[in-house]
Scaffold this active site. Sequence first.
Site, PDB file in Angstrom:
ATOM      1  CB  CYS A 120      -0.909   0.000   1.224  1.00  0.00           C
ATOM      2  SG  CYS A 120      -2.042   1.389   1.247  1.00  0.00           S
TER       3      CYS A 120
ATOM      4  CB  CYS B 286      -1.432   3.630   8.131  1.00  0.00           C
ATOM      5  SG  CYS B 286      -2.459   4.335   6.809  1.00  0.00           S
TER       6      CYS B 286
ATOM      7  CB  CYS C  18      -1.126  -0.418   8.207  1.00  0.00           C
ATOM      8  SG  CYS C  18      -1.976  -1.588   7.122  1.00  0.00           S
TER       9      CYS C  18
ATOM     10  CB  CYS D 234     -15.938  -6.480   5.880  1.00  0.00           C
ATOM     11  SG  CYS D 234     -15.042  -4.938   5.681  1.00  0.00           S
TER      12      CYS D 234
ATOM     13  CB  CYS E  80     -18.803  -4.197   4.726  1.00  0.00           C
ATOM     14  SG  CYS E  80     -17.766  -2.869   5.384  1.00  0.00           S
TER      15      CYS E  80
ATOM     16  CB  CYS F 278     -18.266   0.656   8.799  1.00  0.00           C
ATOM     17  SG  CYS F 278     -17.205  -0.233   9.954  1.00  0.00           S
TER      18      CYS F 278
ATOM     19  NE  ARG G 184     -17.679  -5.021  13.328  1.00  0.00           N
ATOM     20  CZ  ARG G 184     -17.887  -4.239  12.266  1.00  0.00           C
ATOM     21  NH1 ARG G 184     -16.918  -3.499  11.792  1.00  0.00           N
ATOM     22  NH2 ARG G 184     -19.059  -4.232  11.668  1.00  0.00           N
TER      23      ARG G 184
HETATM   24  N1  SAM Z   1      -6.750   0.648   3.056  1.00  0.00           N
HETATM   25  C1  SAM Z   1      -8.037   0.930   3.542  1.00  0.00           C
HETATM   26  C2  SAM Z   1      -8.031   2.053   4.549  1.00  0.00           C
HETATM   27  O1  SAM Z   1      -7.053   2.231   5.249  1.00  0.00           O
HETATM   28  O2  SAM Z   1      -9.041   2.738   4.644  1.00  0.00           O
HETATM   29  C3  SAM Z   1      -8.730  -0.271   4.118  1.00  0.00           C
HETATM   30  C4  SAM Z   1      -8.002  -1.294   4.917  1.00  0.00           C
HETATM   31  S1  SAM Z   1      -7.324  -0.745   6.441  1.00  0.00           S
HETATM   32  C5  SAM Z   1      -6.327  -2.122   6.893  1.00  0.00           C
HETATM   33  C6  SAM Z   1      -8.701  -0.691   7.538  1.00  0.00           C
HETATM   34  C7  SAM Z   1      -8.459  -0.287   8.953  1.00  0.00           C
HETATM   35  O3  SAM Z   1      -7.850  -1.330   9.677  1.00  0.00           O
HETATM   36  C8  SAM Z   1      -7.562   0.895   9.227  1.00  0.00           C
HETATM   37  O4  SAM Z   1      -8.199   2.130   9.047  1.00  0.00           O
HETATM   38  C9  SAM Z   1      -7.198   0.694  10.677  1.00  0.00           C
HETATM   39  O5  SAM Z   1      -8.100   1.375  11.508  1.00  0.00           O
HETATM   40  C10 SAM Z   1      -7.331  -0.809  10.866  1.00  0.00           C
HETATM   41  N2  SAM Z   1      -6.018  -1.413  11.136  1.00  0.00           N
HETATM   42  C11 SAM Z   1      -5.016  -1.611  10.253  1.00  0.00           C
HETATM   43  N3  SAM Z   1      -3.945  -2.161  10.857  1.00  0.00           N
HETATM   44  C12 SAM Z   1      -4.273  -2.324  12.153  1.00  0.00           C
HETATM   45  C13 SAM Z   1      -3.583  -2.821  13.283  1.00  0.00           C
HETATM   46  N4  SAM Z   1      -2.310  -3.250  13.205  1.00  0.00           N
HETATM   47  N5  SAM Z   1      -4.217  -2.853  14.469  1.00  0.00           N
HETATM   48  C14 SAM Z   1      -5.499  -2.407  14.565  1.00  0.00           C
HETATM   49  N6  SAM Z   1      -6.203  -1.919  13.529  1.00  0.00           N
HETATM   50  C15 SAM Z   1      -5.599  -1.866  12.340  1.00  0.00           C
HETATM   51  C1  DTB Z   2     -11.536  -2.105  11.094  1.00  0.00           C
HETATM   52  O1  DTB Z   2     -11.785  -1.089  11.773  1.00  0.00           O
HETATM   53  N1  DTB Z   2     -10.765  -3.101  11.489  1.00  0.00           N
HETATM   54  C2  DTB Z   2     -10.631  -4.094  10.461  1.00  0.00           C
HETATM   55  C3  DTB Z   2     -11.598  -3.583   9.365  1.00  0.00           C
HETATM   56  N2  DTB Z   2     -12.018  -2.325   9.881  1.00  0.00           N
HETATM   57  C4  DTB Z   2     -11.193  -3.517   7.975  1.00  0.00           C
HETATM   58  C5  DTB Z   2      -9.237  -4.343  10.021  1.00  0.00           C
HETATM   59  C6  DTB Z   2      -8.298  -4.672  11.146  1.00  0.00           C
HETATM   60  C7  DTB Z   2      -6.985  -4.963  10.557  1.00  0.00           C
HETATM   61  C8  DTB Z   2      -5.995  -5.462  11.558  1.00  0.00           C
HETATM   62  C9  DTB Z   2      -4.681  -5.735  10.949  1.00  0.00           C
HETATM   63  C10 DTB Z   2      -4.695  -6.779   9.881  1.00  0.00           C
HETATM   64  O2  DTB Z   2      -5.274  -7.888  10.074  1.00  0.00           O
HETATM   65  O3  DTB Z   2      -4.075  -6.564   8.831  1.00  0.00           O
HETATM   66 FE1  SF4 Z   3      -2.918   1.166   3.336  1.00  0.00          FE
HETATM   67 FE2  SF4 Z   3      -2.928  -0.062   5.679  1.00  0.00          FE
HETATM   68 FE3  SF4 Z   3      -3.150   2.572   5.605  1.00  0.00          FE
HETATM   69 FE4  SF4 Z   3      -5.204   0.998   4.720  1.00  0.00          FE
HETATM   70  S1  SF4 Z   3      -4.430   1.156   6.809  1.00  0.00           S
HETATM   71  S2  SF4 Z   3      -4.350   2.821   3.748  1.00  0.00           S
HETATM   72  S3  SF4 Z   3      -4.016  -0.724   3.863  1.00  0.00           S
HETATM   73  S4  SF4 Z   3      -1.351   1.386   4.932  1.00  0.00           S
END
Ligand code: SAM
Ligand code: DTB
Ligand code: SF4
Length: 347
Positions: free
Chosen positions: A57, A61, A64, A101, A132, A192, A264
Amino acid sequence: MTESTQVRHDWTLPEVQALFELPFIDLLMRAQTVHRQFFSPNQVQASSLLSIKTGACPEDCKYCPQSGHYNTELEKEKLMEVERVLAEAREVAASGATRFCMGAAWKNPPEKDMPLLEEMVRGVKALGLETCMTLGMLSAEQSDRLADAGLDYYNHNLDTSPEFYSEIITTRSYQDRLDTLHHVRSAGMKVCSGGIIGMGEQASDRAGLLCELANLPMHPESVPINMLVKVPGTPLENVEDTDPIEFVRCIAVARILMPTSHVRLSAGRETMSDETQALAFMAGANSIFYGDKLLTTANPGQSRDEQLLNKLGIGIEPLSGDNSNGVSSSSQQAQRTPPLYYNASLN
Ligand code: SAM
Ligand code: DTB
Ligand code: SF4
């Protein structure tokens, strides 16, 4: 109607901070009282996740595992074929979860993939599941296209307070996120949106996040509260743990601020004790991710969750016919009144 049941959009930060500072038992009691006015107390909504495009990506973030800026040794994958997505959705339908989702590690969905995404939405809906997606930023036109295909919910998290945001993400702004939420709403989809606790934020940032969500023109129908999953290779891998009691406080305050939303208990359950999860349900959490994987990290899995839910006497919420949260009170109607303003706190 008592004061606590009003659906408000004018919360001040000091008011929200005062809720956080209540004695824990008083806070829980207040949240549980609000909860029972809008929801059955012994039911949780269950959603399952699938990563349809993994890793690489362009966003940075810091939490992530899928960001291309960090080395988390994650196997990158191109957009999954529609048939594979539908095969996974069939398994989810059989598991008892009611919402599927689909998540993609994109800054925004590429135009060329829109027809495939629309096909996925149509196919998953045909299985009787709610749909979703979480694909990054959406334009107004992309939102309309996904809504027309039948997408029920769009997940797009504010993640943290406006003040702490730039410590976590530099490649897109808070306003970018609000703009996408606005497009999703205008297209008629359900929202959401929530955030992450445990990224090294201050208590005021936790209050700030919930205040922003609660002061959106309409409350998100679904509010995921994630506990940070610390993934090796990400800049937050060694951040200090958040006290579970503080986490439960966030759930309780979210419940009080957004009384008709599903809150949630989201990422982070894999390492959470049964007792913490039980407290979170007591505080008004009424939705979980179901299945052994989130997007790329582990989730408790169906059998462990069945054991926990059975122990607590909690059942999975069935789909309601009209696809709403089943509440038809006047305050829910009130919050569905078209917005007169947008993003008042940032203008
Ligand atoms: N890329 C899209 C975005 O960021 O909107 C969708 C996928 S992203 C992984 C969705 C959400 O997962 C993020 O906004 C974040 O709140 C959550 N998330 C990602 N990594 C995480 C982590 N290590 N622990 C908890 N929540 C996480
Ligand atoms: C949200 O708030 N949590 C979910 C979903 N929306 C997409 C994602 C959590 C991701 C946790 C890290 C991972 O599994 O990559
Ligand atoms: Fe990309 Fe992860 Fe950020 Fe979503 S949360 S925009 S997948 S880096």
